[in-house]
Design a protein around this motif. Structure first.
Motif, short mmCIF file in Angstrom:
data_model
loop_
_atom_site.label_atom_id
_atom_site.label_comp_id
_atom_site.label_asym_id
_atom_site.label_seq_id
_atom_site.Cartn_x
_atom_site.Cartn_y
_atom_site.Cartn_z
N PRO A 45 -28.76 62.78 132.24
CA PRO A 45 -28.00 61.56 131.93
C PRO A 45 -26.72 61.39 132.75
CG PRO A 45 -28.68 62.67 129.91
CD PRO A 45 -28.93 63.62 131.04
N GLU A 127 -27.08 57.08 123.28
CA GLU A 127 -27.24 56.09 124.36
C GLU A 127 -26.13 56.19 125.41
OE1 GLU A 127 -29.40 54.84 120.79
OE2 GLU A 127 -27.34 55.52 121.16
N LYS A 131 -22.40 59.22 130.06
CA LYS A 131 -21.74 58.07 130.68
C LYS A 131 -20.27 58.05 130.27
CE LYS A 131 -26.06 55.39 130.63
NZ LYS A 131 -26.90 56.39 129.93
#
Length: 231
Positions: A45, A127, A131
């Motif tokens: 990710p 999710e 990030k």
């Protein structure tokens, strides 16, 4: 693969950075090596890997591609697959079975897989993971320097975590979430560094235009934040 002719000195289970490093060293030691890689590295990710000398800021998947090529230069083989069992043989070796039915024999196994980041059940964390939901200040602190950062307390180490992240930004909020109240000395340490503590259970994250904008509490209050840290 044929069970009769596929035999290696070492089968490496897991084709991440650790597995490929092992494969490279073993191949250079003139061992026959097979890497079985499921293609799901833990850091997938993340957009970039940091503090890796000579490859600072490299995308993780690019780093692995380079590693596979380097190991292959010395004869190591890599296949895409998932190992479902490894059985000890009477001769001391191993019979390795993949999900597609392929069978390989190896004198030794190098197991470099199995670590999974288990995130708490807070809406939006999964999710945004990698990030603007982060864990390591040395890996990601520079990228969110001088921005509003929230620390989600998940263990007694939360205060230490908040104090550590204060090195990268002067806007740190510690969300006590479901942790027991901190002691007087810990509150003094936090106050000395200008770190605010917010009581109440965190229920989710607020996101706009694919960017984290805040942390939502059970009562509906939203605290503006641009990054959240979980342990």
């Amino acid at each position: 693969m044929s069970e009769l002719n596929q035999r290696y000195d070492v089968v490496v289970i897991g084709g991440g950075a650790a597995g490929l490093s092992g494969a490279l060293a073993l191949a250079r030691a003139r061992r026959s090596v097979l890497v079985v890689d499921a293609g799901s590295p833990r850091n997938a990710p993340a957009s970039h890997a940091h503090n890796y000398l000579g490859r600072e800021g490299v995308p993780p998947l690019e780093l692995l591609a380079i590693g596979r090529a380097e190991a292959a230069d010395y004869g190591a083989e890599t296949v895409r697959g998932e190992v479902v069992s490894a059985t000890r043989l009477p001769d001391g070796g191993f019979r390795v079975v993949q999900a597609d039915g392929g069978v390989t024999k190896a004198r030794r196994l190098l197991v470099t897989t199995g670590i999974v980041d288990e995130l708490p059940p807070v809406d939006g964390l999964t999710e945004r993971w990698g990030k603007d939901v982060l864990h390591c200040p040395y890996c990601h602190g520079y990228e969110v320097r001088d921005r509003p950062v929230g620390i989600l307390a998940l263990s007694p180490m939360a205060v230490h975590q908040a104090l550590l992240w204060r090195q990268w930004t002067d806007d740190v909020v510690l969300f006590r979430h479901e942790q027991a109240d901190f002691g007087d000395e810990e509150y003094e340490q936090l106050a000395a560094r200008g770190i605010s503590v917010v009581d109440g259970t965190v229920t989710g994250l607020e996101v706009a235009d694919d960017r984290l904008t805040g942390v939502r509490l059970a009562g509906g209050t939203v605290i503006p934040r641009e990054a959240v840290v979980v342990q």
